[in-house]
Design an enzyme around this catalytic site. Sequence first.
Site, PDB file in Angstrom:
ATOM      1  CG  ASP A   6      29.177 -10.031   9.741  1.00 28.21           C
ATOM      2  OD1 ASP A   6      29.431 -10.428  10.837  1.00 28.21           O
ATOM      3  OD2 ASP A   6      29.712 -10.230   8.644  1.00 28.21           O
ATOM      4  CB  SER A   7      32.547  -6.853  11.247  1.00 34.03           C
ATOM      5  OG  SER A   7      32.517  -8.424  10.121  1.00 34.03           O
ATOM      6  CB  CYS A  69      28.264 -10.795  13.707  1.00 28.34           C
ATOM      7  SG  CYS A  69      30.841 -10.398  14.111  1.00 28.34           S
ATOM      8  CD  GLU A 148      34.503  -8.675   4.614  1.00 29.67           C
ATOM      9  OE1 GLU A 148      34.672  -7.110   3.424  1.00 29.67           O
ATOM     10  OE2 GLU A 148      34.275  -8.781   5.185  1.00 29.67           O
ATOM     11  CB  CYS A 180      33.985 -16.488  11.999  1.00 27.94           C
ATOM     12  SG  CYS A 180      34.253 -15.096  10.658  1.00 27.94           S
ATOM     13  CG  HIS A 182      33.811 -12.810   6.973  1.00 23.66           C
ATOM     14  ND1 HIS A 182      33.001 -12.161   8.358  1.00 23.66           N
ATOM     15  CD2 HIS A 182      34.345 -11.910   6.281  1.00 23.66           C
ATOM     16  CE1 HIS A 182      32.951 -11.151   7.917  1.00 23.66           C
ATOM     17  NE2 HIS A 182      33.386 -11.315   6.532  1.00 23.66           N
TER      18      HIS A 182
HETATM   19  N1  DGL Z   1      31.734 -12.419  10.740  1.00 21.50           N
HETATM   20  C1  DGL Z   1      32.482 -11.952  11.968  1.00 21.50           C
HETATM   21  C2  DGL Z   1      32.056 -13.760  13.163  1.00 21.50           C
HETATM   22  O1  DGL Z   1      30.757 -14.242  12.559  1.00 21.50           O
HETATM   23  C3  DGL Z   1      33.291 -10.865  11.507  1.00 21.50           C
HETATM   24  C4  DGL Z   1      33.651 -10.635  12.337  1.00 21.50           C
HETATM   25  C5  DGL Z   1      34.991  -9.963  12.162  1.00 21.50           C
HETATM   26  O2  DGL Z   1      34.829  -8.781  11.172  1.00 21.50           O
HETATM   27  O3  DGL Z   1      36.143 -10.004  12.985  1.00 21.50           O
HETATM   28  O4  DGL Z   1      33.012 -13.083  13.477  1.00 21.50           O
END
Ligand code: DGL
Length: 261
Positions: A6-7, A69, A148, A180, A182
């Site tokens: 993921d990011s 992600c 985050e 998402c 997150h």
């Molecule tokens: N967890 C990522 C997603 O599911 C986050 C993306 C991001 O870094 O903006 O889209």
Amino acid sequence: MIGVFDSGIGGLTVVRALREQLPGYDIVYFGDTARAPYGTKSPKTVIDYANEIIAFLIAQGAQLIVMACNTVSSVATATVTEQFSLPIFDVVTPAVDQAVGLGHRPIIGVIGTRATIASNIYERKIKKLRPDAKVHSKACPLLVPLVEEGWLQKPETVMIVKKYLHPLKVRQVNSLILGCTHYPVIKKVIQRKIGKQVHIIDSSLAVAAEVAAYISRHPELGAGIAKHNRLELFVSDITTQFKKTAQMLFKQHIQLELQRL
Ligand code: DGL
């Protein structure tokens, strides 16, 4: 090993779900903290990042990849599945399958990053399977930075969630896709604000169920993956916040390894 990326922190919600559904399986994770967030970047950039990270995870011994992600899943799935020959799972498809499988007349809310919502992937996939479904999408660009940052219960976070969900509430959605990875971290706040009658579809749980089902259909793959309960966590930038949130999610001490791509 199962490779997950993921990011940043969001994909750890997928790791948590995988560990519940496939206990013992070794997992290697990459969080691209130096280049997060992805949701504000162009599709071309996100595809390049995904290619680099998958190659890195394969070099670490990954035999199966979970793109944990939604942003990557929305824009890079077609390219990477063509490029690499190992099984690659995206987080969008399993969430859509769950949403269309719900019995009631679907009025589905989708929340995600700007890139995910702009790709319109959820609406396209849902409508293909259930043309009668109504889909209402809303980009929530402030939620990734709040997660985050560890602002999980702050009044400001609750207020922002409420504001983002308002248009979906007005349209009386009966299910809500957390588009998402997150967002499961603040699922309780989201459930409270959208209303307890709304069925929340958590893409992290949906993809873990999909991977577990795939492995049981391909026992030779499952047998070949080491099961020493190892969790290797690579990040492109070591931040105290990533460590703190990871420790909160796994309730254990976390060791991070720095890997620049
Ligand atoms: N967890 C990522 C997603 O599911 C986050 C993306 C991001 O870094 O903006 O889209």
